[in-house]
Design a protein around this motif. Structure first.
Motif, short mmCIF file in Angstrom:
data_model
loop_
_atom_site.label_atom_id
_atom_site.label_comp_id
_atom_site.label_asym_id
_atom_site.label_seq_id
_atom_site.Cartn_x
_atom_site.Cartn_y
_atom_site.Cartn_z
N ALA A 101 26.62 30.78 40.20
CA ALA A 101 26.53 30.58 41.64
C ALA A 101 26.64 31.91 42.82
CB ALA A 101 27.47 29.12 42.53
N GLU A 102 27.92 32.76 41.91
CA GLU A 102 28.07 33.85 42.85
C GLU A 102 29.30 34.57 41.96
OE1 GLU A 102 30.76 32.93 46.30
OE2 GLU A 102 31.19 35.02 46.75
N VAL A 103 29.82 36.17 41.78
CA VAL A 103 30.38 36.78 41.00
C VAL A 103 31.28 38.17 41.82
CG1 VAL A 103 30.90 38.86 39.05
CG2 VAL A 103 29.13 36.67 38.97
N ILE A 104 31.88 37.86 42.21
CA ILE A 104 33.07 38.63 43.39
C ILE A 104 32.96 39.92 41.95
CG2 ILE A 104 34.17 38.63 44.48
CD1 ILE A 104 34.89 35.60 44.66
N TYR A 105 33.13 40.88 41.76
CA TYR A 105 33.83 42.10 41.58
C TYR A 105 33.59 43.89 42.25
CZ TYR A 105 34.49 45.68 37.78
OH TYR A 105 35.11 46.81 37.65
N PRO A 106 34.27 44.12 42.79
CA PRO A 106 34.42 45.12 43.74
C PRO A 106 32.93 46.23 43.16
CG PRO A 106 36.20 44.95 42.99
CD PRO A 106 35.79 44.28 42.19
N GLY A 107 32.43 46.58 42.01
CA GLY A 107 31.52 47.93 41.42
C GLY A 107 29.82 46.79 41.62
N LEU A 108 29.57 45.43 42.06
CA LEU A 108 28.86 45.08 41.66
C LEU A 108 28.07 45.64 43.27
CD1 LEU A 108 28.44 41.09 40.55
CD2 LEU A 108 27.94 43.79 39.41
N GLU A 109 26.72 45.53 43.43
CA GLU A 109 26.34 46.99 45.06
C GLU A 109 26.58 45.27 46.64
OE1 GLU A 109 22.61 48.62 44.75
OE2 GLU A 109 24.03 49.79 43.18
N SER A 110 26.26 44.28 45.08
CA SER A 110 26.30 42.90 46.18
C SER A 110 27.66 42.78 46.92
CB SER A 110 25.81 41.63 45.27
OG SER A 110 26.88 41.41 44.11
N GLY B 122 39.31 45.87 36.04
CA GLY B 122 39.48 45.08 34.81
C GLY B 122 38.80 43.27 35.32
N MET B 123 39.33 42.67 37.23
CA MET B 123 39.19 41.91 36.80
C MET B 123 38.09 41.64 37.86
SD MET B 123 42.83 40.80 36.22
CE MET B 123 42.61 39.42 37.35
N ILE B 124 37.79 39.84 37.64
CA ILE B 124 36.06 39.78 37.95
C ILE B 124 36.31 38.05 38.49
CG2 ILE B 124 33.99 38.61 37.44
CD1 ILE B 124 33.92 40.59 35.08
N SER B 125 35.91 37.65 39.25
CA SER B 125 36.32 36.22 39.96
C SER B 125 34.97 35.59 39.94
CB SER B 125 36.70 36.22 41.18
OG SER B 125 38.50 36.72 40.73
N PHE B 126 34.51 34.69 39.87
CA PHE B 126 33.27 33.72 39.87
C PHE B 126 33.18 32.24 40.09
CE2 PHE B 126 32.24 31.94 35.50
CZ PHE B 126 33.03 32.67 35.39
N TYR B 127 32.02 31.85 40.52
CA TYR B 127 31.70 30.22 40.79
C TYR B 127 30.92 29.99 39.77
CZ TYR B 127 34.63 30.64 44.22
OH TYR B 127 35.66 30.76 46.02
#
Ligand code: P1T
Length: 382
Positions: free
Chosen positions: A276-285, A301-306
């Motif tokens: 549903a959603e990816v949280i990563y500072p390197g994504l333009e989103s 190196g850290m990613i959070s997602f739903y």
């Protein structure tokens, strides 16, 4: 050493010289509790190992060099480092903190220091208006994680430090730099007063040691912290200091690969129909992508997602990965996956910092990125 060594060189050499007794290139593990004195008070700079140990001295100097700090102090854990900084506060003081922090940090604020008459408010530090509105006459610390644990919010360090110091020059801006490391981001150069670390994570880098550190160029602050380090004694043993020193030597190369692998994994997750959603500072989103570009070398190196399917399926997914190990912690060479609400951030349940039950956090390791992506792909589509 060159006169202005770069970070890659400092990571290998700062605070360390070949052992004068033997030429050993690696700093010896001085496994001793005390030091013989020639006469009362006459010694070689060390009198008792809670107060000082040469292996620890090397680590403290190396960490200080990496953060561009004049002083470094090592602790038995990241929480011991944070606890020591909090001991600087007096009843009646206020701490303005992020509304997303490591669960253990929140627990120490909420369950221990609040009862000493210290108040904590948790605001959206990515919103400068909220920072301005949150500062009080009795604010002593602004406490920042960036990227935050586990929502990976990115706080504009230069802007927040400037705002806080303009409000009151006596405010100390403290940055927990655990997720970024000094290779990706240098808070002191951006205006912070002190940096804390869990060296357990990327700095150690191999999931084999627990440790912490505080780095500052503020002499008075350092002296108070050094007093507390010795008085309370939450110090790391020499073997643990050695392990962190060894890990630091490869920090720059590891962080390059952690960042490259994580960006590829984040892009894979963002394109996956089950996510549903990816949280990563390197994504333009990412809402603070521009700030991350400005203050970080890469996005970590850290990613959070739903998942679209929700929390039940998130829990199930965590049992299906084969390479990503289901475990707390982060920053090691091996990839980890966890559910913050039920694991690392249990203490935030019922608080305004509560982490949603479906948030999945991964620490992207140094395995081949294609193997990592294939592992997530099979776990996402059982
Ligand atoms: O675990 P310790 O070395 O005491 O460090 C505490 C700590 C401090 N600051 C941050 C940002 C952290 O992430 C941590 C520890 N975090 C985990 C164990 C975790 O899995 O998030």
């Amino acid at each position: 050493m060159p006169s202005q060594p770069r970070l890659e060189t400092l990571a290998i050499h700062a605070g360390q010289e070949p052992d004068p007794a033997t030429g050993a290139i690696m700093t010896p593990i001085y496994q001793t509790s005390t030091y013989v004195q020639q006469a009362v008070g006459e010694h070689k700079g060390y009198d008792y190992a809670r107060t000082g140990n040469p292996t620890r001295t090397a680590l403290e100097a190396c960490l200080a060099a990496l953060e561009g700090a004049r002083h470094g102090l090592a602790f038995a854990s990241g929480m011991a480092a944070i606890d020591t900084v909090l001991k600087l506060l007096d009843p009646g003081d206020h701490v303005l903190a992020s509304n997303d922090v490591y669960g253990g940090t929140f627990r120490l604020f909420d369950k221990q220091y609040r009862k000493y008459g210290i108040t904590f408010s948790h605001v959206e530090l990515t919103d400068l208006e909220a920072v301005r509105a949150g500062l009080r006459p009795n604010t002593r610390f602004v406490w920042i994680e960036t990227p935050t644990n586990p929502r990976l919010k990115v706080v504009d360090l230069a802007a927040v430090a400037e705002l806080a110091h303009r409000h009151n020059p006596a405010i100390r801006v403290v940055v927990d730099n655990t997720f970024a490391t000094p290779y990706l981001q240098q808070p002191l150069a951006l205006g912070a007063d002190a940096v804390v670390h869990s060296t357990t994570k990327y700095l150690g880098g191999h999931s084999d040691v627990v440790g912490g550190a505080v780095l500052t160029s503020d002499q008075a602050l350092h002296e108070r912290l050094q007093f507390l380090q010795n008085a309370a004694g939450a110090v790391p043993g020499p073997m643990d200091c050695f392990l962190v020193l060894r890990g630091l030597k490869t920090l720059p190369v590891r962080m390059d690969r952690h960042g490259a692998n994580a960006l590829a994994v984040a892009q894979f997750l963002a394109d996956h129909p089950a996510v549903a959603e990816v949280i990563y500072p390197g994504l333009e989103s990412h809402p603070q992508h521009a700030v991350a570009r400005k203050q970080m070398r890469n996005f970590g190196g850290m990613i959070s997602f739903y998942l679209k399917a929700g929390p039940e399926q998130a829990r199930a997914l965590l049992t299906r990965t084969r390479l990503f190990a289901l475990a707390e912690s982060l920053g090691g060479v091996e990839s980890l996956i966890e559910l913050p609400a039920a694991m690392t951030h249990g203490s935030t349940q019922g608080s305004p910092l509560e982490v949603g039950p479906g948030l999945i956090r991964v620490s992207v390791g140094l395995e081949h990125v294609q193997d990592l992506i294939e592992d997530l792909a099979q776990a996402l589509t059982p």
